[in-house]
Design a protein around this motif. Structure first.
Motif, PDB file in Angstrom:
ATOM      1  N   PRO A  82      14.502  19.487  14.601  1.00  0.00           N
ATOM      2  CA  PRO A  82      13.179  19.509  13.508  1.00  0.00           C
ATOM      3  C   PRO A  82      13.105  20.912  13.643  1.00  0.00           C
ATOM      4  O   PRO A  82      12.405  22.225  14.453  1.00  0.00           O
ATOM      5  CB  PRO A  82      12.504  18.862  14.454  1.00  0.00           C
ATOM      6  CG  PRO A  82      12.301  19.088  15.756  1.00  0.00           C
ATOM      7  CD  PRO A  82      13.787  19.011  15.537  1.00  0.00           C
ATOM      8  N   SER A  84       9.875  23.149  12.116  1.00  0.00           N
ATOM      9  CA  SER A  84       7.823  23.100  11.975  1.00  0.00           C
ATOM     10  C   SER A  84       7.390  24.146  12.153  1.00  0.00           C
ATOM     11  O   SER A  84       7.981  25.189  13.280  1.00  0.00           O
ATOM     12  CB  SER A  84       7.873  21.605  13.080  1.00  0.00           C
ATOM     13  OG  SER A  84       6.110  21.936  12.828  1.00  0.00           O
ATOM     14  N   ARG A 148      13.120  14.259   5.405  1.00  0.00           N
ATOM     15  CA  ARG A 148      12.196  14.781   6.840  1.00  0.00           C
ATOM     16  C   ARG A 148      10.834  14.018   5.759  1.00  0.00           C
ATOM     17  O   ARG A 148      10.637  14.919   4.390  1.00  0.00           O
ATOM     18  CB  ARG A 148      12.446  15.907   6.975  1.00  0.00           C
ATOM     19  CG  ARG A 148      11.403  16.421   8.013  1.00  0.00           C
ATOM     20  CD  ARG A 148      11.402  17.180   8.645  1.00  0.00           C
ATOM     21  NE  ARG A 148      12.579  18.142   8.963  1.00  0.00           N
ATOM     22  CZ  ARG A 148      13.381  17.848  10.588  1.00  0.00           C
ATOM     23  NH1 ARG A 148      12.935  17.590  11.228  1.00  0.00           N
ATOM     24  NH2 ARG A 148      14.225  18.265  10.695  1.00  0.00           N
ATOM     25  N   THR A 150       7.170  14.602   5.907  1.00  0.00           N
ATOM     26  CA  THR A 150       5.617  15.075   7.946  1.00  0.00           C
ATOM     27  C   THR A 150       4.565  14.695   6.851  1.00  0.00           C
ATOM     28  O   THR A 150       4.265  15.084   5.793  1.00  0.00           O
ATOM     29  CB  THR A 150       6.195  16.260   7.834  1.00  0.00           C
ATOM     30  OG1 THR A 150       7.634  16.251   7.817  1.00  0.00           O
ATOM     31  CG2 THR A 150       5.360  17.133   9.353  1.00  0.00           C
ATOM     32  N   HIS A 180       4.007   7.976  15.977  1.00  0.00           N
ATOM     33  CA  HIS A 180       4.025   8.826  14.330  1.00  0.00           C
ATOM     34  C   HIS A 180       3.462   7.301  13.944  1.00  0.00           C
ATOM     35  O   HIS A 180       3.405   6.530  13.538  1.00  0.00           O
ATOM     36  CB  HIS A 180       6.139   8.394  14.413  1.00  0.00           C
ATOM     37  CG  HIS A 180       6.444   8.909  15.280  1.00  0.00           C
ATOM     38  ND1 HIS A 180       7.354  10.618  14.545  1.00  0.00           N
ATOM     39  CD2 HIS A 180       7.542   9.235  16.614  1.00  0.00           C
ATOM     40  CE1 HIS A 180       8.159  10.668  15.293  1.00  0.00           C
ATOM     41  NE2 HIS A 180       7.646   9.888  16.811  1.00  0.00           N
ATOM     42  N   GLU A 194       9.647  15.068  17.523  1.00  0.00           N
ATOM     43  CA  GLU A 194       8.633  15.666  17.830  1.00  0.00           C
ATOM     44  C   GLU A 194       8.507  17.434  18.362  1.00  0.00           C
ATOM     45  O   GLU A 194       9.691  17.708  19.114  1.00  0.00           O
ATOM     46  CB  GLU A 194       7.282  14.794  18.710  1.00  0.00           C
ATOM     47  CG  GLU A 194       6.130  15.467  18.760  1.00  0.00           C
ATOM     48  CD  GLU A 194       5.058  15.040  20.169  1.00  0.00           C
ATOM     49  OE1 GLU A 194       4.353  14.997  20.757  1.00  0.00           O
ATOM     50  OE2 GLU A 194       5.886  13.937  20.588  1.00  0.00           O
ATOM     51  N   ARG A 200       3.856  18.755  16.226  1.00  0.00           N
ATOM     52  CA  ARG A 200       3.735  18.660  14.593  1.00  0.00           C
ATOM     53  C   ARG A 200       5.055  16.789  15.090  1.00  0.00           C
ATOM     54  O   ARG A 200       5.901  17.032  14.803  1.00  0.00           O
ATOM     55  CB  ARG A 200       3.736  19.162  13.752  1.00  0.00           C
ATOM     56  CG  ARG A 200       3.687  18.623  12.489  1.00  0.00           C
ATOM     57  CD  ARG A 200       3.418  19.611  11.281  1.00  0.00           C
ATOM     58  NE  ARG A 200       3.060  20.706  11.764  1.00  0.00           N
ATOM     59  CZ  ARG A 200       1.735  20.917  11.327  1.00  0.00           C
ATOM     60  NH1 ARG A 200       0.508  19.616  11.079  1.00  0.00           N
ATOM     61  NH2 ARG A 200       0.946  21.872  11.892  1.00  0.00           N
ATOM     62  N   GLN A 201       5.102  15.916  13.998  1.00  0.00           N
ATOM     63  CA  GLN A 201       5.800  15.210  14.598  1.00  0.00           C
ATOM     64  C   GLN A 201       6.748  14.420  12.495  1.00  0.00           C
ATOM     65  O   GLN A 201       5.450  14.700  11.809  1.00  0.00           O
ATOM     66  CB  GLN A 201       5.536  13.693  14.535  1.00  0.00           C
ATOM     67  CG  GLN A 201       4.742  13.146  15.994  1.00  0.00           C
ATOM     68  CD  GLN A 201       3.902  12.571  16.305  1.00  0.00           C
ATOM     69  OE1 GLN A 201       3.613  11.790  15.721  1.00  0.00           O
ATOM     70  NE2 GLN A 201       3.881  11.944  17.789  1.00  0.00           N
ATOM     71  N   SER A 202       7.867  14.407  12.635  1.00  0.00           N
ATOM     72  CA  SER A 202       8.281  13.852  11.881  1.00  0.00           C
ATOM     73  C   SER A 202       9.756  13.180  11.758  1.00  0.00           C
ATOM     74  O   SER A 202      10.125  12.264  12.887  1.00  0.00           O
ATOM     75  CB  SER A 202       9.146  15.438  11.338  1.00  0.00           C
ATOM     76  OG  SER A 202       9.449  15.665  11.838  1.00  0.00           O
ATOM     77  N   THR A 240       1.028  14.302   2.853  1.00  0.00           N
ATOM     78  CA  THR A 240       3.318  14.635   3.324  1.00  0.00           C
ATOM     79  C   THR A 240       3.687  15.158   2.747  1.00  0.00           C
ATOM     80  O   THR A 240       3.571  15.669   1.132  1.00  0.00           O
ATOM     81  CB  THR A 240       3.010  12.675   2.975  1.00  0.00           C
ATOM     82  OG1 THR A 240       2.089  11.788   3.388  1.00  0.00           O
ATOM     83  CG2 THR A 240       4.567  12.181   3.347  1.00  0.00           C
TER      84      THR A 240
END
Length: 372
Positions: A82, A84, A148, A150, A180, A194, A200-202, A240
Motif C-alpha cells: 500500500p 499512503s 485502489r 481510499t 474497513h 492498512e 490509513r486503510q485501502s 473517496t
C-alpha cells in the motif's frame, strides 16, 4: 617375538574392520532404504536428472564468489504494497492513460439506493448498498495494473485522521475486514491493506479490460457505515480517492469525489443541490446589488424646511430612500425605525392629553369669574 606377532595381528584386524565400515557406508548411500521420489512425482528419473554421486563439488573460492554476486535486497514483485501518505492528494490527475470515472444516472427519486450529483461531484448512497462505478482509459494499461480505493476526510482539520467504521457496525460484522469503510463487491481478487504508519486503510482490485463492444470497466463499491455514525465519520464529509497503479507502486491516474452515506440518497441530493443553487444565485444577486447601488455620499442632501416659531413644529412626511446591504442590517434598521415611529406616536398622545387638561382649567377659571 610373540608380542610382535600379536601387534601385527591387532593391526591387521583393525585395518580390516575399517575397510568393512567404509564399504557398509558407501553401500548404504548408494542403496537408500527409503523410496526416492523424483521431480514431477515419478519414481523414474527423467533425462535431466543427475545422481548426487555424479555432481561436482564447488570449491571454496567459487562458492564465495557466487555468494558475493547475490543481490542484497530481493524485492517481492508479486506482492502489492500500500502507498499512503499523511496528507493524500485529492486533486484529479487523468495521466497519460486519460483515467476517467462515470456514474450511472439514477435521478433523485426516493427509491434509489445510489445517485451521483455532477453539480456537486458527490455520491449519495445507502448503507451497505452497491454503487457501480465505470472506469475508462484511453489505451491498454501495463500488466497487473490495479485500482485502489481510499477514503479520506475532506476538511483540513480531520485529513490526518484515518477513516474507519464505527464500533457499532464493526461489532455486528464477522468478516476479517470489518474495520474497513470501503468494500469491493463481486470480486474474489480484492485485497485490503492498512498502512502501518498512518493507519490509513485501502482496498485494491485488479483492472479488467473492457468486454467486447464496451469502452468501460465497472467496479462495485459499497460503504459500510453511515456518515452520521457516532464514533465513525460523525457527520464529517469524506472523499473517496480512486488511483490507477502498477505493482511497483507507480500511480498512473487519480480521481476523487465526495461521498455521503445516508438513508435517502435521492432526497439529500435534491436538498443539497437546491442549497448550492440558492447560495450561488444569492451571491450573484448581492454582487449585482453592490454594483448597481448608488453611492449615498454623492446623493443630494434633502433641503431642510424652515419652521416658523409661531406655527410650531411641522410634521415631516418626506420619504428618503436608504440602500442597505444584507438582510440582517435591513432588519436592524427596520426595528430602529419602528421604535422611532412608536416613540413619536406616544409623544403626540401625551401632548394631546396635556393640551386637553390645560383647556379644561381655563374653562373652569372663566366660569368662576362670570359668576362673581
Amino acid at each position: 617375538m610373540e608380542e610382535a606377532d600379536l601387534d601385527l595381528e591387532r593391526q591387521d584386524s583393525f585395518q580390516d574392520m575399517w575397510m568393512d565400515l567404509n564399504k557398509n557406508v558407501y553401500s548404504a548411500l548408494e542403496t537408500p532404504s527409503i523410496p526416492v521420489t523424483y521431480p514431477g512425482g515419478s519414481d523414474v528419473p527423467d533425462e535431466n536428472w543427475v545422481e548426487p554421486s555424479q555432481m561436482s563439488l564447488l570449491d571454496t573460492q567459487t562458492y564465495n564468489q557466487l555468494i558475493s554476486e547475490l543481490p542484497v535486497d530481493m524485492p517481492a514483485k508479486d506482492c502489492l504494497y500500500p502507498t499512503s501518505s499523511t496528507v493524500p492528494v485529492t486533486t484529479d490527475h487523468p495521466g497519460e492513460y486519460q483515467f476517467e470515472l462515470r456514474f450511472q444516472k439514477s435521478g433523485t427519486a426516493k427509491s434509489v439506493t445510489s445517485t451521483f450529483s455532477e453539480q456537486l461531484n458527490k455520491l449519495f448512497c445507502q448503507l451497505e448498498k452497491t454503487s457501480p462505478i465505470e472506469v475508462r482509459v484511453s489505451r491498454e494499461l501495463p500488466q497487473n495494473a490495479f485500482i485502489r480505493a481510499t477514503a479520506v476526510y475532506k476538511k483540513t482539520e480531520h485529513v490526518a485522521e484515518a477513516v474507519r467504521r464505527c464500533l457499532h457496525h464493526q461489532n455486528k460484522d464477522l468478516s476479517d475486514n470489518k474495520s474497513h469503510l470501503i468494500r469491493v463487491e463481486g470480486s474474489q481478487l480484492a485485497q485490503y491493506f492498512e498502512d502501518p504508519f498512518t493507519k490509513r486503510q485501502s482496498v485494491t482490485v485488479p483492472y479488467e479490460p473492457p468486454q467486447l463492444g464496451s469502452e468501460m470497466t465497472t467496479i462495485l463499491l459499497s460503504f459500510m457505515c453511515n456518515s452520521s455514525c457516532m464514533g465513525g465519520m460523525n457527520r464529517r464529509p469524506i472523499l473517496t480517492i480512486l488511483t490507477l497503479e502498477t505493482p511497483e507502486g507507480l500511480v498512473l491516474g487519480r480521481r476523487s469525489f465526495e461521498v455521503r452515506v445516508c438513508a435517502c440518497p435521492g432526497r439529500d441530493r435534491k436538498t443539497e443541490e437546491e442549497q448550492a443553487s440558492n447560495k450561488q444565485s444569492g451571491s450573484k444577486q448581492t454582487k449585482k446589488k453592490r454594483n448597481s447601488a448608488p453611492n449615498t455620499s454623492s446623493l443630494p442632501t434633502p433641503a431642510k424646511k424652515t419652521k416658523s416659531s409661531s406655527s410650531g413644529e411641522e410634521e415631516d412626511n418626506e420619504l428618503i430612500p436608504l440602500y442597505v446591504i444584507g438582510r440582517k442590517r435591513w432588519n436592524l434598521l427596520k426595528r430602529i425605525n419602528d421604535g422611532l415611529d412608536l416613540e413619536e406616536k406616544e409623544r403626540k398622545r401625551l401632548a394631546q392629553e396635556v393640551l386637553h387638561s390645560a383647556s379644561g382649567k381655563r374653562l373652569l377659571k372663566k366660569d368662576r369669574s362670570d359668576s362673581d
